[in-house]
Scaffold this motif. Structure first.
Motif, PDB file in Angstrom:
ATOM      1  N   PHE A  33       0.832  -1.197   0.000  1.00 19.92           N
ATOM      2  CA  PHE A  33       0.000   0.000   0.000  1.00 19.92           C
ATOM      3  C   PHE A  33       0.867   1.246   0.000  1.00 19.92           C
ATOM      4  CE2 PHE A  33      -3.915  -2.210   1.297  1.00 19.92           C
ATOM      5  CZ  PHE A  33      -3.393  -3.370   1.856  1.00 19.92           C
ATOM      6  N   GLY A  95       1.434  -6.240   3.729  1.00 23.98           N
ATOM      7  CA  GLY A  95       0.712  -7.248   4.486  1.00 23.98           C
ATOM      8  C   GLY A  95       0.641  -8.536   3.707  1.00 23.98           C
ATOM      9  N   LEU A  96       0.259  -9.590   4.418  1.00 22.64           N
ATOM     10  CA  LEU A  96       0.057 -10.886   3.778  1.00 22.64           C
ATOM     11  C   LEU A  96      -1.439 -11.153   3.789  1.00 22.64           C
ATOM     12  CD1 LEU A  96       1.101 -13.521   2.569  1.00 22.64           C
ATOM     13  CD2 LEU A  96       1.338 -14.401   4.903  1.00 22.64           C
ATOM     14  N   ASN A 103      -5.411 -10.628   8.596  1.00 29.72           N
ATOM     15  CA  ASN A 103      -4.082 -10.094   8.853  1.00 29.72           C
ATOM     16  C   ASN A 103      -4.062  -8.584   8.715  1.00 29.72           C
ATOM     17  OD1 ASN A 103      -2.832 -12.551   9.325  1.00 29.72           O
ATOM     18  ND2 ASN A 103      -2.446 -12.906   7.162  1.00 29.72           N
ATOM     19  N   THR A 104      -3.119  -7.966   9.423  1.00 25.59           N
ATOM     20  CA  THR A 104      -3.026  -6.517   9.358  1.00 25.59           C
ATOM     21  C   THR A 104      -1.904  -6.096   8.419  1.00 25.59           C
ATOM     22  OG1 THR A 104      -3.043  -4.514  10.714  1.00 25.59           O
ATOM     23  CG2 THR A 104      -1.374  -6.179  11.235  1.00 25.59           C
ATOM     24  N   ILE A 105      -1.663  -4.804   8.342  1.00 20.60           N
ATOM     25  CA  ILE A 105      -0.589  -4.285   7.501  1.00 20.60           C
ATOM     26  C   ILE A 105       0.419  -3.541   8.370  1.00 20.60           C
ATOM     27  CG2 ILE A 105      -2.118  -4.154   5.510  1.00 20.60           C
ATOM     28  CD1 ILE A 105      -2.220  -1.130   5.851  1.00 20.60           C
ATOM     29  N   TYR A 106       1.668  -3.505   7.900  1.00 18.51           N
ATOM     30  CA  TYR A 106       2.758  -2.915   8.665  1.00 18.51           C
ATOM     31  C   TYR A 106       3.374  -1.781   7.867  1.00 18.51           C
ATOM     32  CZ  TYR A 106       2.129  -7.089  11.418  1.00 18.51           C
ATOM     33  OH  TYR A 106       1.575  -8.083  12.195  1.00 18.51           O
ATOM     34  N   PHE A 107       3.622  -0.663   8.560  1.00 20.50           N
ATOM     35  CA  PHE A 107       4.105   0.541   7.894  1.00 20.50           C
ATOM     36  C   PHE A 107       5.618   0.658   7.913  1.00 20.50           C
ATOM     37  CE2 PHE A 107       0.407   3.201   6.969  1.00 20.50           C
ATOM     38  CZ  PHE A 107      -0.594   2.502   7.626  1.00 20.50           C
ATOM     39  N   GLY A 108       6.140   1.251   6.836  1.00 21.09           N
ATOM     40  CA  GLY A 108       7.529   1.671   6.823  1.00 21.09           C
ATOM     41  C   GLY A 108       7.682   2.994   7.555  1.00 21.09           C
TER      42      GLY A 108
END
Lengths: 116, 110
Positions: A33, A95-96, A103-108
């Motif tokens: 994203f 995310g996967l 599942n969630t998403i992880y930010f840079g």
């Protein structure tokens, strides 16, 4: 320590210049994203990809923004030409996703862009 | 489509409790809570799936009322480290496409 990696971390550029931001998602994640964060608009979704295919870029100004995913380990967001109103923090997240996984998403860490 | 968070800002003393609410006008598949400190990326706290479950993470827990299309985040006996802006992200289709609220700024004073 798996993390989303973004470059550059900070960028100051002049109006009219091209800006390219890069993102390396967490290894094995299949969804990427691009979000933009400003004080006025908050976190806005610009575009996202699943298995490298673009699924939705309706949040992106089409005339100057483009997003691509040339391979599974690299996503790019390009602005050409840049304008002062593009000044913001651009976050990549990954995310996967598989059906019903929740599942969630992880930010840079974000790319801080200033257009002068 | 953007969820509405309330309150917009909260100021507490260390040890006090807080509740942050997130409300959607559309049916929810899941709600994701994040905390963001100034100058940093949003950090994932927890996910609530439809089914009305409640989850906990140390002294931070959350509930999800599917019928009311609402989620609440509970911070108990707040610590200085809890300061930051809390965001709820809503997923309406189970596709991980999160739409974020405007955030709730939480300030914890000693």
């Amino acid at each position: 320590d798996a993390r989303v990696t973004q470059t550059p971390r900070h960028k100051v550029t002049e109006m009219g210049q091209e800006v390219t931001m890069r993102c390396q998602p967490i290894l094995g994640h299949n969804t990427v994203f691009w979000y933009r964060q400003t004080m006025m608009q908050g976190l806005e979704l610009l575009a996202y990809f699943r298995n490298r295919a673009p699924l939705d870029d309706s949040g992106m100004p089409k005339d100057r923004f483009s997003a691509e995913m040339p391979d599974a380990t690299l996503a790019t967001l390009k602005i050409q030409p840049s304008e002062p109103r593009d000044s913001a923090v651009y976050f990549c997240a990954s995310g996967l996703e598989f059906s019903g996984s929740g599942n969630t998403i992880y930010f840079g860490e974000g790319s801080w862009l200033t257009v002068v | 489509q953007q969820p509405v968070q309330s309150p917009q800002a909260v100021i507490l003393r260390e040890g006090e409790d807080a509740v942050i609410n997130c409300s959607s006008s559309k049916a929810l598949y899941s709600v994701h809570w994040y905390r963001q400190k100034h100058g940093e990326a949003p950090v994932f706290l927890m996910i609530l799936l439809k089914g009305g479950e409640q989850k906990g993470h140390e002294k931070i827990s959350a509930s999800f009322n599917e019928k009311k299309q609402q989620s609440s985040l509970y911070l108990t006996a707040s610590q200085l480290s809890y300061s930051g802006t809390y965001f709820c992200g809503t997923d309406h289709q189970g596709a991980q496409k999160l739409v974020f609220g405007q955030g709730t700024r939480l300030t914890i004073n000693p």
